[in-house]
Design a protein around this motif. Structure first.
Motif, PDB file in Angstrom:
ATOM      1  N   TYR A   1       0.879  -1.164   0.000  1.00 56.74           N
ATOM      2  CA  TYR A   1       0.000   0.000   0.000  1.00 56.74           C
ATOM      3  C   TYR A   1       0.919   1.217   0.000  1.00 56.74           C
ATOM      4  O   TYR A   1       1.568   1.519   0.996  1.00 56.74           O
ATOM      5  CB  TYR A   1      -0.914  -0.002   1.221  1.00 56.74           C
ATOM      6  CG  TYR A   1      -1.938  -1.114   1.192  1.00 56.74           C
ATOM      7  CD1 TYR A   1      -3.040  -1.043   0.338  1.00 56.74           C
ATOM      8  CD2 TYR A   1      -1.803  -2.235   2.003  1.00 56.74           C
ATOM      9  CE1 TYR A   1      -3.977  -2.070   0.305  1.00 56.74           C
ATOM     10  CE2 TYR A   1      -2.740  -3.265   1.973  1.00 56.74           C
ATOM     11  CZ  TYR A   1      -3.826  -3.177   1.117  1.00 56.74           C
ATOM     12  OH  TYR A   1      -4.745  -4.176   1.081  1.00 56.74           O
TER      13      TYR A   1
ATOM     14  N   LYS B   1     -12.613   7.902   1.677  1.00 58.46           N
ATOM     15  CA  LYS B   1     -11.315   7.569   2.267  1.00 58.46           C
ATOM     16  C   LYS B   1     -10.889   8.620   3.280  1.00 58.46           C
ATOM     17  O   LYS B   1     -10.447   8.296   4.397  1.00 58.46           O
ATOM     18  CB  LYS B   1     -10.257   7.433   1.170  1.00 58.46           C
ATOM     19  CG  LYS B   1     -10.450   6.243   0.245  1.00 58.46           C
ATOM     20  CD  LYS B   1      -9.331   6.118  -0.780  1.00 58.46           C
ATOM     21  CE  LYS B   1      -9.332   7.252  -1.768  1.00 58.46           C
ATOM     22  NZ  LYS B   1      -8.328   7.083  -2.846  1.00 58.46           N
TER      23      LYS B   1
ATOM     24  N   SER C   1      -6.740   2.469  -2.748  1.00 61.39           N
ATOM     25  CA  SER C   1      -8.048   1.844  -2.535  1.00 61.39           C
ATOM     26  C   SER C   1      -8.595   2.167  -1.152  1.00 61.39           C
ATOM     27  O   SER C   1      -7.855   2.494  -0.216  1.00 61.39           O
ATOM     28  CB  SER C   1      -7.934   0.330  -2.690  1.00 61.39           C
ATOM     29  OG  SER C   1      -7.092  -0.199  -1.666  1.00 61.39           O
TER      30      SER C   1
ATOM     31  N   GLU D   1      -9.751  -0.061   0.688  1.00 57.19           N
ATOM     32  CA  GLU D   1      -9.199  -1.147   1.495  1.00 57.19           C
ATOM     33  C   GLU D   1      -7.885  -0.741   2.148  1.00 57.19           C
ATOM     34  O   GLU D   1      -7.628  -1.045   3.319  1.00 57.19           O
ATOM     35  CB  GLU D   1      -8.974  -2.390   0.628  1.00 57.19           C
ATOM     36  CG  GLU D   1      -8.361  -3.566   1.376  1.00 57.19           C
ATOM     37  CD  GLU D   1      -7.958  -4.692   0.446  1.00 57.19           C
ATOM     38  OE1 GLU D   1      -8.528  -5.785   0.573  1.00 57.19           O
ATOM     39  OE2 GLU D   1      -7.055  -4.481  -0.397  1.00 57.19           O
TER      40      GLU D   1
ATOM     41  N   GLU E   1      -8.707   1.458   5.033  1.00 55.37           N
ATOM     42  CA  GLU E   1      -9.315   0.652   6.102  1.00 55.37           C
ATOM     43  C   GLU E   1      -8.248  -0.105   6.884  1.00 55.37           C
ATOM     44  O   GLU E   1      -8.280  -0.137   8.119  1.00 55.37           O
ATOM     45  CB  GLU E   1     -10.330  -0.323   5.503  1.00 55.37           C
ATOM     46  CG  GLU E   1     -11.589   0.355   4.994  1.00 55.37           C
ATOM     47  CD  GLU E   1     -12.503  -0.598   4.251  1.00 55.37           C
ATOM     48  OE1 GLU E   1     -13.697  -0.299   4.119  1.00 55.37           O
ATOM     49  OE2 GLU E   1     -12.021  -1.671   3.792  1.00 55.37           O
ATOM     50  N   LYS E   2      -7.305  -0.699   6.180  1.00 53.98           N
ATOM     51  CA  LYS E   2      -6.236  -1.437   6.853  1.00 53.98           C
ATOM     52  C   LYS E   2      -5.343  -0.492   7.668  1.00 53.98           C
ATOM     53  O   LYS E   2      -4.924  -0.819   8.785  1.00 53.98           O
ATOM     54  CB  LYS E   2      -5.407  -2.226   5.834  1.00 53.98           C
ATOM     55  CG  LYS E   2      -6.137  -3.426   5.237  1.00 53.98           C
ATOM     56  CD  LYS E   2      -5.239  -4.215   4.318  1.00 53.98           C
ATOM     57  CE  LYS E   2      -5.945  -5.438   3.768  1.00 53.98           C
ATOM     58  NZ  LYS E   2      -6.299  -6.426   4.809  1.00 53.98           N
TER      59      LYS E   2
END
Length: 357
Positions: A5, A266, A338, A340, A343-344
């Motif tokens: 990421y 986001k 993303s 995701e 979120e992570k």
């Protein structure tokens, strides 16, 4: 393939479908027998790529016919000097909202008088000045739309007024909808949302192009670049190709309306995580000026920041260290990042705060 990421401020993460398409065509572009990297900028294949890129960018940004679209080199930093070189005859108005604004002001002062209309420097650039009336008795006014180092962003742009308005959109072009007709010049180094490093997008009203300074060396004349369709000299062919792929990807995803919605989602998740733990994560930007591209914050100590960065590397997170001039943490979440990934990261932030409070 284990992709991290990538939260780097730039060069930044690019959309995976774009990279995959470029990879597929890398050795033999559409049976041309060569890569775009090897292609003459005078060839029929590249002229088609150039036109398709302009068309895709024009569509996604809703650029009217009375604007020139140019692909130049030298980054936004070269435009800091080239714009006043062409248009600063007496004085210009600049709004100082961060390091890149300061650099633009420094370059402009080489060519004429600079009126700093408003500045947030007295509070270390932690906000965007509000309720600004742009002067109408200057050759042009200039703003920087987003500030990667300090994490601030114009959430609503000032109105153009009587003088032309120029905007450096290097770090948030293609991230949201805006009315391009409010600006006479929009320029951006591509290495955030629009493409890889090496190409600079310049969108300029055609009547302004016609008024640009023709007494300069050729490479600094906008009219020459516009008349030669960005091919006066050898342009960065592969970078232009990728800008086109990214513009087409944005359109396929639902256009800027969809992209902006994702970016807000986001940003809201990340800011909510910070605000709920404000004694641990201290944002450096005032809430009414917070950027949805670059989020900057500090931890209770530099030791904890160092530990935070060390642990993020073990979680496949990369590029979270704040700019060297200010320190701290910076989360850059351009279009290709993303939900995701955010979120992570926020889950990690919650755990880290709980374990180190």
């Amino acid at each position: 393939m284990n992709r991290k990421y990538n939260f780097s401020a730039g060069p930044a993460t690019l959309p995976l479908p774009v990279l995959e398409e470029a990879k597929q065509q890398l050795l033999n572009y559409k049976n041309a027998g060569m890569s775009v990297l090897e292609m003459s900028h005078r060839s029929k294949d590249f002229i088609t790529i150039l036109e398709e890129t302009k068309t895709a960018l024009t569509k996604v940004l809703s650029i009217p016919d009375n604007y020139d679209v140019m692909f130049l080199t030298g980054g936004a930093s070269t435009q800091f000097a080239t714009l006043p070189m062409n248009f600063l005859k007496n004085s210009a108005g600049y709004i100082n909202t961060g390091s890149w604004s300061k650099k633009a002001i420094k370059e402009a002062k080489l060519f004429g008088n600079v009126n700093v209309v408003a500045s947030s420097e007295e509070q270390n650039f932690n906000y965007i000045p509000q309720d600004i009336s742009l002067p109408g008795d200057v050759d042009y006014n200039h703003i920087t739309s987003n500030n990667t180092i300090f994490g601030t962003q114009w959430l609503q742009f000032p109105q153009r007024g009587e003088s032309p308005l120029f905007v450096d959109m290097s770090s948030d072009i293609l991230s949201r909808k805006f009315d391009i007709q409010n600006f006479d010049v929009v320029y951006a180094g591509a290495q955030k949302n629009a493409g890889p490093a090496g190409v600079t997008i310049v969108i300029m009203r055609k009547d302004l192009t016609e008024k640009s300074n023709t007494s300069l060396p050729s490479m600094f004349q906008y009219k020459i670049h516009a008349d030669k369709d960005s091919c006066y000299n050898t342009p960065p062919v592969f970078q232009i190709y990728l800008v086109g792929l990214i513009a087409k990807w944005i359109e396929s995803e639902g256009g800027l309306e969809t992209i902006e919605k994702r970016n807000r989602q986001k940003g809201e998740l990340l800011y909510q995580t910070m605000d709920e733990r404000s004694s641990f994560y201290t944002g450096t930007a005032k809430k009414d000026s917070r950027s949805f591209m670059n989020v900057t914050f500090r931890l209770p100590s530099e030791e904890l920041e160092k530990k935070f960065l060390q642990e993020t590397e073990t979680k496949s997170f990369s590029g979270l260290k704040g700019h060297r001039s200010v320190g701290g943490i910076r989360v850059s979440m351009y279009n290709a990042m993303s939900l995701e990934g955010i979120e992570k990261l926020t889950e990690f932030m919650k755990d880290f705060a709980q374990q180190n409070s």
